[in-house]
Enzyme design. Structure first.
Site, PDB file in Angstrom:
ATOM      1  N   HIS A  58      -4.677  -5.972 -11.496  1.00 14.66           N
ATOM      2  CA  HIS A  58      -4.169  -7.019 -10.607  1.00 14.66           C
ATOM      3  C   HIS A  58      -3.759  -8.262 -11.394  1.00 14.66           C
ATOM      4  O   HIS A  58      -2.695  -8.837 -11.162  1.00 14.66           O
ATOM      5  CB  HIS A  58      -5.217  -7.399  -9.561  1.00 14.66           C
ATOM      6  CG  HIS A  58      -5.519  -6.317  -8.572  1.00 14.66           C
ATOM      7  ND1 HIS A  58      -6.533  -5.404  -8.760  1.00 14.66           N
ATOM      8  CD2 HIS A  58      -4.926  -5.991  -7.401  1.00 14.66           C
ATOM      9  CE1 HIS A  58      -6.561  -4.565  -7.734  1.00 14.66           C
ATOM     10  NE2 HIS A  58      -5.603  -4.892  -6.900  1.00 14.66           N
TER      11      HIS A  58
ATOM     12  N   GLU B  14       0.522  -1.909  -9.918  1.00 14.99           N
ATOM     13  CA  GLU B  14       0.287  -3.021  -8.989  1.00 14.99           C
ATOM     14  C   GLU B  14       1.532  -3.886  -8.852  1.00 14.99           C
ATOM     15  O   GLU B  14       1.881  -4.332  -7.746  1.00 14.99           O
ATOM     16  CB  GLU B  14      -0.885  -3.873  -9.478  1.00 14.99           C
ATOM     17  CG  GLU B  14      -2.235  -3.409  -9.006  1.00 14.99           C
ATOM     18  CD  GLU B  14      -2.375  -3.483  -7.495  1.00 14.99           C
ATOM     19  OE1 GLU B  14      -1.970  -4.493  -6.887  1.00 14.99           O
ATOM     20  OE2 GLU B  14      -2.879  -2.529  -6.915  1.00 14.99           O
TER      21      GLU B  14
ATOM     22  N   ASP C  71     -11.582  -5.203 -13.515  1.00 13.69           N
ATOM     23  CA  ASP C  71     -10.367  -4.987 -12.715  1.00 13.69           C
ATOM     24  C   ASP C  71      -9.557  -3.810 -13.264  1.00 13.69           C
ATOM     25  O   ASP C  71      -8.339  -3.880 -13.358  1.00 13.69           O
ATOM     26  CB  ASP C  71      -9.532  -6.277 -12.691  1.00 13.69           C
ATOM     27  CG  ASP C  71      -8.292  -6.198 -11.808  1.00 13.69           C
ATOM     28  OD1 ASP C  71      -8.361  -5.529 -10.762  1.00 13.69           O
ATOM     29  OD2 ASP C  71      -7.264  -6.793 -12.178  1.00 13.69           O
TER      30      ASP C  71
ATOM     31  N   HIS D 149       2.227   2.088  -3.402  1.00 14.38           N
ATOM     32  CA  HIS D 149       1.299   2.845  -4.251  1.00 14.38           C
ATOM     33  C   HIS D 149       1.508   4.344  -4.047  1.00 14.38           C
ATOM     34  O   HIS D 149       1.449   5.137  -4.991  1.00 14.38           O
ATOM     35  CB  HIS D 149      -0.146   2.485  -3.906  1.00 14.38           C
ATOM     36  CG  HIS D 149      -0.637   1.214  -4.530  1.00 14.38           C
ATOM     37  ND1 HIS D 149      -0.492   0.934  -5.870  1.00 14.38           N
ATOM     38  CD2 HIS D 149      -1.282   0.147  -3.996  1.00 14.38           C
ATOM     39  CE1 HIS D 149      -1.023  -0.253  -6.131  1.00 14.38           C
ATOM     40  NE2 HIS D 149      -1.507  -0.749  -5.017  1.00 14.38           N
TER      41      HIS D 149
ATOM     42  N   TYR E 173      -3.854   4.230 -13.035  1.00 13.97           N
ATOM     43  CA  TYR E 173      -4.331   2.960 -12.478  1.00 13.97           C
ATOM     44  C   TYR E 173      -5.381   2.324 -13.387  1.00 13.97           C
ATOM     45  O   TYR E 173      -6.550   2.167 -13.026  1.00 13.97           O
ATOM     46  CB  TYR E 173      -4.884   3.195 -11.078  1.00 13.97           C
ATOM     47  CG  TYR E 173      -4.895   1.953 -10.204  1.00 13.97           C
ATOM     48  CD1 TYR E 173      -3.716   1.323  -9.838  1.00 13.97           C
ATOM     49  CD2 TYR E 173      -6.096   1.431  -9.732  1.00 13.97           C
ATOM     50  CE1 TYR E 173      -3.723   0.199  -9.029  1.00 13.97           C
ATOM     51  CE2 TYR E 173      -6.116   0.303  -8.922  1.00 13.97           C
ATOM     52  CZ  TYR E 173      -4.921  -0.312  -8.569  1.00 13.97           C
ATOM     53  OH  TYR E 173      -4.932  -1.430  -7.768  1.00 13.97           O
TER      54      TYR E 173
ATOM     55  N   GLU F 190       0.818  -1.208   0.000  1.00 17.47           N
ATOM     56  CA  GLU F 190       0.000   0.000   0.000  1.00 17.47           C
ATOM     57  C   GLU F 190       0.859   1.268   0.000  1.00 17.47           C
ATOM     58  O   GLU F 190       0.569   2.230  -0.721  1.00 17.47           O
ATOM     59  CB  GLU F 190      -0.954   0.002   1.200  1.00 17.47           C
ATOM     60  CG  GLU F 190      -1.960  -1.142   1.194  1.00 17.47           C
ATOM     61  CD  GLU F 190      -2.713  -1.280  -0.116  1.00 17.47           C
ATOM     62  OE1 GLU F 190      -2.868  -0.284  -0.861  1.00 17.47           O
ATOM     63  OE2 GLU F 190      -3.131  -2.395  -0.420  1.00 17.47           O
TER      64      GLU F 190
END
Length: 624
Positions: free
Chosen positions: A426, A356, A421, A336, A347, A333
């Site tokens: 991901h 990711e 997604d 990011h 993103y 996290e």
């Protein structure tokens, strides 16, 4: 109900009109009109004015995305910008950084017609003496596009809401005009950026929806919510106010709440990992407070970065233990946030998958560092210390074997290309993850879909290369192919020209199908000035040819006669494809001509006839 419809009424009374066609850039199969194809003459002229420019990578339209060499020139920034089909006056300096070697990296944002271009950036790199040695980025231009919207900002808001699935959805602020390069055809489009907020099925919503300002269609959706997990558990939506009540601040005593205390410790480990290894002071490199919230919602099985802080659910003890108790999830996290502060990779789609992937990569890197640089199977498992506690050895993702989780991809040619997604951020992250694993420890693809043997360089060097690329070279819309070039460049900067580490980087990406060479199609030689007669092909099929053209000689290629519809493509130095060519008239029928300017070196000109519909009796002639 999770979908609210606003669009039809808002757009019903608005006049819409199509843009005029530019056949050289129309997608394959689109209707045709009589417009000549574009050329790269302006780019070549700009490159000729640079003393020793080397094109290190090009986009599908032939415009460079990276130049190397001595780029100092009499026209300054404009001289370099022209090679990217840019005007220096359209570039706005965003920030300047200096790396460990004393090189200066100046990042510019792109504008057009006075409006920002989303994701468009150009980075100029200067050595310690001030000489420009490299330029790269996603910014490029040379396109005629409208500057005036045909729908209103309110209509764009309605379209954005109509495109968003969730509860309590609303728009935030005004719709903002800008340009975005469409994922559909790689062309710049005039859009409204609309920020949409609300509650999704498993995550909060804070989306940036880019609505075509001419048609009202949605060109792109990105999100500020960067999630570690890709599983959905329904929530009662209790306890979602952020940040909540302060429990433990810097230097405070342990609270006895294991989720609070363990996450506090993991935040410190993450900070130290970036500080010790990269000299980085927090995620923004300027000492920003590391803020996180635990005990989010009820039985909430997820964790995310919302643009300002980290948020962790407790889960239910079956799907997962409390998420904030995992070190690599915490690093994920915060990475990011690092990426948002540096390259700000968009993103969605390929750039989102790289975003990711970087978070998984540095989760593994910092876990290895925290264990004395141990690299074992556990390092490559994402969230294994909290995921499905009742299943031994289970993990959210498996970096060394991405397909093991049942949804991730590990080979670029078979990547996910749909809209779920956020375009597979991901699922496709497995491609970058596996490249990093192979770069670290060497070997071949775990499923043997390629046979490339990678020489490992260790996790410390691999991490340094990916960190340098993210900090100094990646831009918001970096693709996998560009990431390969940029990480190779980072390896060269860190370890020297011709370094073995650079070779290993190339091997690692090739092993996962990025930048792998494919054999050229079989081509028939053309004789100067002599037509090859009676050519035929069925719809969708291709016929390939070539003509060797001497230095400083212009050339022309003509298809004519016969029945059906053959499309002519010409490319300098490589076989053309439907998306990569120097000339494509794209007219109805078989009578098409491509004129190629004289080149400064002898060139093999590659020619393709592609059957838009079945053709026969067609002649093809190349002349210089």
């Amino acid at each position: 109900m999770f979908r609210t419809r606003f669009l039809a009424a808002a757009l019903l009374a608005l006049p819409l009109a199509a843009c005029e066609a530019d056949n050289s850039q129309l997608p394959e199969g689109a209707p045709k009109s009589d417009v000549a194809a574009d050329s790269l003459g302006d780019v070549k002229a700009a490159l000729a004015a640079l003393p020793s420019a080397e094109v290190a990578g090009t986009n599908d339209d032939g415009v460079p995305f990276m130049l190397k060499g001595n780029l100092d020139n009499a026209n300054g920034l404009q001289g370099i910008a022209a090679a990217f089909r840019l005007e220096a006056s359209d570039l706005v300096m965003k920030r300047t950084t200096v790396d460990e070697q004393g090189n200066t990296h100046i990042r510019y944002g792109q504008t057009k017609n006075g409006l920002p271009v989303f994701g468009g950036e150009l980075i100029i790199h200067k050595d310690p003496s001030g000489k420009i040695f490299m330029a790269n980025g996603s910014a490029r231009d040379g396109e005629l596009v409208p500057a005036k919207a045909r729908i209103s900002g309110e209509a764009a808001k309605a379209a954005a809401l109509d495109n968003t699935v969730g509860r309590h959805i609303a728009t935030e602020g005004d719709a903002r005009l800008m340009y975005v390069r469409s994922e559909k055809d790689s062309r710049l489009k005039l859009v409204y950026e609309v920020v949409v907020t609300g509650e999704g099925l498993d995550l909060p919503i804070r989306d940036h929806v880019f609505v075509n300002a001419l048609t009202g269609g949605v060109e792109l959706v990105t999100t500020d919510i960067h999630s570690a997990l890709n599983r959905a558990v329904y929530s009662a939506n209790n306890g979602t106010s952020l940040p909540g009540t302060l429990k433990r601040s810097e230097g405070g005593a342990a609270t006895g709440d294991t989720h609070v205390d363990e996450n506090y410790n993991h935040l410190g480990t993450t900070y130290n990992c970036y500080s010790v290894n990269f000299g980085r002071d927090s995620y923004n490199a300027a000492g920003a407070q590391l803020k996180s919230t635990v005990h989010y919602s009820t039985n909430y099985t997820n964790a995310y970065w919302n643009g300002t802080q980290m948020v962790y659910g407790d889960s239910n003890g079956v799907d997962s233990a409390p998420l904030g108790k995992s070190l690599d999830v915490t690093v994920h996290e915060l990475t990011h946030a690092v990426t948002s502060s540096e390259s700000n990779l968009t993103y969605s789609n390929e750039s989102g998958a790289l975003n990711e992937g970087l978070s998984d990569i540095f989760g593994a890197y910092c876990e290895s560092w925290n264990r004395g640089w141990v690299v074992d199977a556990a390092v490559w498992k994402v969230g294994d210390d909290v995921w499905t506690p009742g299943t031994a050895g289970d993990a959210l993702r498996y970096m060394n074997n991405p397909t093991q989780d049942g949804s991730s991809k590990d080979y670029y040619p078979t990547r996910y290309t749909g809209t779920s997604d956020n375009g597979g951020v991901h699922w496709n992250s497995g491609i970058a993850n596996l490249a990093f694993v192979l770069l670290t420890q060497g070997g071949t693809h775990p499923r043997a879909v390629t046979t490339t043997q990678v020489t490992g360089i260790g996790i410390q060097k691999a991490g340094a290369i990916f960190y340098r690329a993210n900090r100094d070279l990646f831009t918001a819309s970096t693709t996998f192919a560009q990431a390969k070039t940029y990480t190779e460049t980072a390896a060269e900067q860190l370890y020297g020209t011709g370094a073995a580490e650079k070779t290993s980087v190339g091997q690692a990406w090739t092993a996962v199908g990025v930048g792998a060479s494919t054999p050229p199609p079989t081509a028939t030689a053309l004789t100067n000035g002599v037509a090859l007669l009676s050519q035929s092909a069925s719809t969708g099929a291709e016929k390939h040819y070539y003509l060797d053209v001497p230095v400083s000689r212009a050339s022309s290629f003509v298809s004519s006669g016969g029945t059906g519809d053959a499309d002519l493509y010409v490319r300098i130095g490589a076989a053309p494809t439907t998306t990569s060519y120097n000339c494509r008239p794209y007219l109805s029928g078989n009578n098409e001509t491509c004129n190629i300017a004289a080149q400064t070196t002898a060139q093999r000109m590659y020619v393709m006839l592609r059957a838009y519909s079945t053709f026969s009796g067609v002649s093809i002639k190349g002349t210089y």
